[in-house]
Write an enzyme that holds these catalytic residues in place. Structure first.
Site, PDB file in Angstrom:
ATOM      1  N   HIS A  99      42.126  40.821  34.801  1.00 35.62           N
ATOM      2  CA  HIS A  99      42.910  40.524  33.605  1.00 35.62           C
ATOM      3  C   HIS A  99      42.018  40.560  32.368  1.00 35.62           C
ATOM      4  O   HIS A  99      40.986  39.891  32.316  1.00 35.62           O
ATOM      5  CB  HIS A  99      43.551  39.141  33.762  1.00 35.62           C
TER       6      HIS A  99
ATOM      7  N   HIS B 128      39.118  50.047  43.624  1.00 35.84           N
ATOM      8  CA  HIS B 128      39.323  49.857  42.190  1.00 35.84           C
ATOM      9  C   HIS B 128      39.627  48.401  41.886  1.00 35.84           C
ATOM     10  O   HIS B 128      40.278  47.721  42.671  1.00 35.84           O
ATOM     11  CB  HIS B 128      40.497  50.714  41.699  1.00 35.84           C
TER      12      HIS B 128
ATOM     13  N   CYS C   4      49.496  34.167  31.561  1.00 34.82           N
ATOM     14  CA  CYS C   4      49.097  35.564  31.685  1.00 34.82           C
ATOM     15  C   CYS C   4      49.188  36.095  33.103  1.00 34.82           C
ATOM     16  O   CYS C   4      49.159  37.299  33.307  1.00 34.82           O
ATOM     17  CB  CYS C   4      47.660  35.742  31.190  1.00 34.82           C
TER      18      CYS C   4
ATOM     19  N   HIS D  46      46.891  27.878  43.020  1.00 33.36           N
ATOM     20  CA  HIS D  46      47.228  27.046  41.852  1.00 33.36           C
ATOM     21  C   HIS D  46      46.350  25.812  41.854  1.00 33.36           C
ATOM     22  O   HIS D  46      46.361  25.042  42.801  1.00 33.36           O
ATOM     23  CB  HIS D  46      48.699  26.640  41.931  1.00 33.36           C
TER      24      HIS D  46
ATOM     25  N   ASN E 281      44.157  41.727  24.364  1.00 35.22           N
ATOM     26  CA  ASN E 281      44.692  40.950  25.473  1.00 35.22           C
ATOM     27  C   ASN E 281      46.210  41.002  25.384  1.00 35.22           C
ATOM     28  O   ASN E 281      46.808  40.339  24.556  1.00 35.22           O
ATOM     29  CB  ASN E 281      44.177  39.500  25.381  1.00 35.22           C
TER      30      ASN E 281
END
Lengths: 461, 471
Positions: A356, A352, A189, A268, A389
């Site tokens: 996700h 702002h 995603c 990561h 989603n």
């Protein structure tokens, strides 16, 4: 490196020559030297400064309303398909009730069948519907033509075709033969922000170029057709959607651009086994492929976010916050005082927030971690409610929401946070380049007046 | 009887409305007439020679404007996309939860012309796959089904099946017409529908319970014992415009305002009576007439009513009156007067009677009775004939005006009612030809049907027999 050294050398040569010239002419030698130094530094800075990357405009996909999935239909299909596994069905119902999705999220046509029987042709049809409609909108909004595109990046995690999706786009729009195309698969995603990062790097190398980034997830081939409980969650959350973004470094388009790119921070956690394994695609005992979501997902997401903001914070936070953070760190680690870890107030750095829309839990967890208000996460919550989603494109629906509400003002900063399997946490920061009027077209255009809506904790039919 | 023609139902999906119903989850009670019809189902099939949908790709049928127009239209019919639930007293009502309409897709192994010639009633049932509510459990059960069946050579049949609890054949026909109008981009006169009857004005009734013929008939019907089920057979007779015009002309002197329904009802009634052995000695014969009651109710635009608005009344005749040469004319006159005499009061008192006398002690309604039958029943669809705006003489039916974007009229439309037992059912429906041509679908016990298909009086009228199986 050599080029850099050459440029520095050239600057200095010019500067010394001028220096000598002016010294002979001037009455104030030290002032001249000082001024020339300033000018040299300034010229050097501007010559080696990375090009500003602008976001000209973006478009989000609005599915046809006949693709929508009302609660009652979702429940009913689940009941029929999972008739042999009542416990799995009950679990699915519990997820649906608390998911935070509304009655208008969409699934592709193939998944309206009982039972769904998707094939490659169906998947291609969904892809063409989503991508072509979105890219058409983008060209219309920006006034550009396909021949103007120099770089094309498509990211779609779980649907891989030959020829690639980027080739499909090039074929449809008859793009130039020297277009630089990239197709990112399997990156989850957060792939949308990874694509932005890739586009940024390419635009730093290639001057006067336009890049299109297409972020989508094709649902048709990825619906889980089995009954394993831990794999049912994606079916309840993932919905059809897509976005196309036009990035440029052309000076002529700078005034027209909506945003300029400030920072990209990628983290990561794949080196850690637990993080690596928390979102895993596998087959169940009947051979149905699906994605297993580990129970530790929230915790892992929160940890990856902490790592990401520790780097991002140093780039964006005001001095006051940095100071407070450092003091707190010293107090805890060196003075060994029992104090709570200080969470910097990112509301001082950003206007702002786009988190996700991975699920209600994700948004709640991030809101808590960053001490954000309900207003700050409104765009994320409403995107999850209206569109579900939509994977990598959800962040663009969220920015679209803020624009549609007329809340985006020149100079304001937007922070997009993406999460993805691996486990990855990526941040992208934009600065609003000009005042943006409420868009007349777009995914939110005709419906924005209905939002925000109150979303109950548990939806009961 | 020839082997059944193969119909392969290969897909099942749900069609949803495009806009959520507001407020969501609202419940709507059913009227007494609705509840009375609960034991039946209705099946309407529209046959087209060429499919109005594009044939590219597996979803061409889905992604075309056809599905978009259907979804948009369903937004106005939450009664069709909702689900049945029980209220506090245990009676059915509809919950507007947008669950959607079930759609089936099938392919037929023959061409549409072959089908219309050789298929029989059980074949036709495969074009409107229908399952009654499983074990009385309404969850996951869609009260409305739409089936798209493709024929070899490009024909298409669109079948609507639904429970009679929620709508009558007229409602479904008008919904379908609205769909074809919407797909063509034309405004529809029947949409948005009025869902459910408005409150009835009871003040005109006298205080003494007015025992009209309707209520008396229903009282008698509810006391009837269930008949033994015999094998029923169905045949369809198509009578041309010319023939019916001639017949009406012949009786015009005695009965000037006779409609094709009056004529055909009388004709079939008398001929069937002759065939039925059981009535040989009874002096009085009766038939049940099912007439649309929309115009009698206080609905501002009657044709917009979506629900059940039917009247069932009994017409009796004395054998001696219809013996002899003038028998048919007498019968036509009887039918004509009876139909015209149905007034609003009759309908209102019928509804009141259904409301009060069917309720048990605890407020729960008993299981529904058989409304079509057990005596011989005749259904009129005359109200679906509308005079054409540009021509006073030509009358077109709404049924055959249901054309999609390719402007092709249906080549045939079948009306069937499920769970018809007893003496039989006659449905007199419009024909593709328009005007006074009619299609008569007759369901009778199998031996009587065989005799009817050879009846000289009927054969004299040169009907074209379709959907009656290989003969």
């Amino acid at each position: 490196m050599l080029k850099f050294a050459t440029e520095v050398y050239q600057c200095l040569i010019i500067s010394f020559s001028l220096h000598d010239l002016l010294l002979n002419l001037s009455l104030f030698p030290y002032t001249v030297s000082f001024l020339l130094l300033i000018v040299t530094i300034a010229v050097f800075h501007f010559m080696t400064k990375p090009r500003t990357i602008y976001l000209l405009d973006f478009a989000c996909f609005k599915p046809p309303s006949m693709c929508r999935v009302p609660y009652a239909t979702a429940f009913e299909h689940g009941r029929i398909i999972l008739a042999s596994q009542p416990k799995s069905y009950e679990f699915q119902v519990k997820i649906f009730e608390r998911a935070g999705l509304g009655e208008e999220t969409s699934l592709p046509q193939a998944l309206h069948y009982i039972p769904p029987d998707p094939n490659l042709k169906d998947a291609r049809q969904e892809t063409e519907m989503v991508i072509f409609a979105t890219v058409d909108s983008l060209f219309e909004q920006t006034g550009l033509d396909p021949e103007d595109i120099d770089i094309l990046i498509v990211n779609c995690s779980l649907f891989i075709t030959s020829p690639s999706l980027s080739s499909m786009v090039i074929n449809k729009y008859k793009m130039r033969s020297n277009v630089k195309s990239y197709n990112l698969s399997g990156m989850g995603c957060s792939a949308g922000l990874i694509s932005i990062d890739l586009a940024k790097n390419l635009l730093r190398v290639h001057s006067e170029s336009n890049a299109i980034v297409i972020s989508t997830e094709i649902i048709t081939p990825n619906s889980y057709l089995g009954t394993e409980r831990s794999m049912l969650l994606p079916n309840c959350l993932f919905r059809m959607g897509g976005a196309a973004i036009l990035l440029t470094n052309k000076r002529s388009l700078r005034k027209q651009a909506k945003y300029s790119l400030l920072h990209v921070v990628r983290t990561h956690k794949g080196a850690d086994d637990k993080s690596y394994g928390c979102v895993m695609q596998e087959e169940d005992k009947d051979g149905h492929a699906g994605v297993t979501l580990n129970q530790d997902l929230m915790l892992i997401a929160a940890n990856s976010l902490k790592l990401n903001i520790s780097i991002l914070g140093s780039l964006v936070l005001p001095v006051s916050e940095k100071l407070l953070f450092v003091i707190n760190l010293i107090q805890r680690k060196i003075a060994k005082q029992k104090k709570k870890r200080y969470i910097p107030d990112f509301k001082k750095a950003f206007d702002h927030f786009c988190i996700h829309a991975g699920g209600r839990g994700v948004i709640d967890e991030i809101q808590k971690s960053l001490n954000l208000s309900d207003d700050n996460v409104e765009a994320s919550r409403m995107t999850l409610y209206r569109w579900g989603n939509t994977s990598s494109s959800s962040l663009w629906y969220e920015i679209g929401y803020i624009e549609a509400k007329g809340r985006m003002k020149k100079g304001e900063k937007v922070w997009q946070i993406g999460f993805g399997s691996g486990f990855k946490c990526n941040s992208v920061v934009w600065k609003c380049n000009r005042n943006i009027e409420v868009p007349k077209t777009g995914a939110w255009a005709d419906i924005i007046h209905k939002y925000p809506v109150f979303i109950p904790e548990v939806v009961k039919l | 009887m020839s082997p059944n023609i193969q119909v392969n139902v290969h897909s099942r999906l749900t069609v949803v409305s495009s806009t959520p119903t507001e407020p969501m989850g609202q419940t709507c009670a059913l009227t007494p007439i609705d509840r009375a019809m609960a034991s039946h189902s209705v099946h309407i099939i529209f046959y087209y020679r060429t499919s109005p949908f594009d044939k590219e790709g597996r979803f061409a049928m889905d992604l075309d404007n056809v599905r978009i127009s259907l979804s948009d239209l369903l937004s106005k019919y939450p009664r069709m996309t909702g689900r049945l639930v029980r209220d506090g007293d245990g009676n059915w009502m509809v919950k507007y939860n947008d669950a959607g309409v079930r759609m089936f897709k099938a392919s037929v192994e023959t061409s549409i012309d072959e089908w219309l010639k050789f298929a029989n009633e059980s074949d036709e049932r495969n074009l409107t796959v229908w399952e009654d509510m499983p074990y009385g459990d309404p969850t996951s059960w869609s009260p409305f089904h739409i089936q798209l069946s493709e024929f070899v050579g490009g024909g298409l049949a669109i079948g609507l099946s639904f429970t009679h609890l929620l709508a009558d054949p007229t409602s479904a026909t008008l919904f379908y017409k609205s769909w074809t109008d919407a797909e063509r981009g034309e405004p529809s006169g029947h949409s948005p529908p009025i869902l459910g009857l408005p409150p009835l004005d009871n003040t005109s009734l006298s205080t003494t319970t007015k025992n009209t013929s309707i209520t008396k008939y229903l009282q008698d019907k509810s006391k009837l014992a269930p008949t033994s089920s015999k094998t029923m057979a169905t045949s369809t007779f198509k009578f041309s415009n010319t023939i019916i015009k001639q017949c009406l002309y012949k009786i015009a002197e005695k009965c000037p305002g006779a409609t094709p329904f009056d004529y055909l009802t009388a004709l079939f009634w008398l001929q069937i009576l002759k065939i039925k052995s059981s009535n040989a000695h009874s002096p009085t014969q009766s038939i049940s007439l099912c007439i649309d009651a929309r115009k009698q109710l206080d609905v501002p635009i009657p044709m917009k009513l979506f629900g059940n608005a039917l009247s069932f009344s009994q017409l009796s005749l004395q054998n001696k009156h219809v013996a002899g040469d003038n028998g048919l004319v007498e019968a036509v006159e009887l039918v004509h007067h009876h139909v015209n005499a149905i007034k609003k009061d009759d309908i209102v008192s019928m509804i009141n009677w259904l409301e009060s006398s069917h309720k048990g002690m605890d407020g729960a309604y008993p299981e529904a009775v058989q409304m079509y039958g057990p005596d011989l029943t005749c259904v009129s669809l005359e109200h679906l004939m509308i005079p054409k705006t540009d021509s006073k003489d030509e009358i077109e039916s709404l049924v055959y005006d249901a054309k999609f974007r390719n402007n092709e009229k249906p080549v045939h439309v079948s009306y069937r009612v499920g769970k018809v037992e007893g003496e039989g059912l006659i449905i007199i429906a419009p024909s593709a030809e328009g005007g006074v041509a009619r299609t008569v679908t007759v369901t009778l016990p199998a031996e009587e049907m065989a005799k009817l298909c050879e009846d000289p009086v009927i054969m004299e009228m040169e009907p074209i027999m379709i959907l009656s199986g290989k003969r």
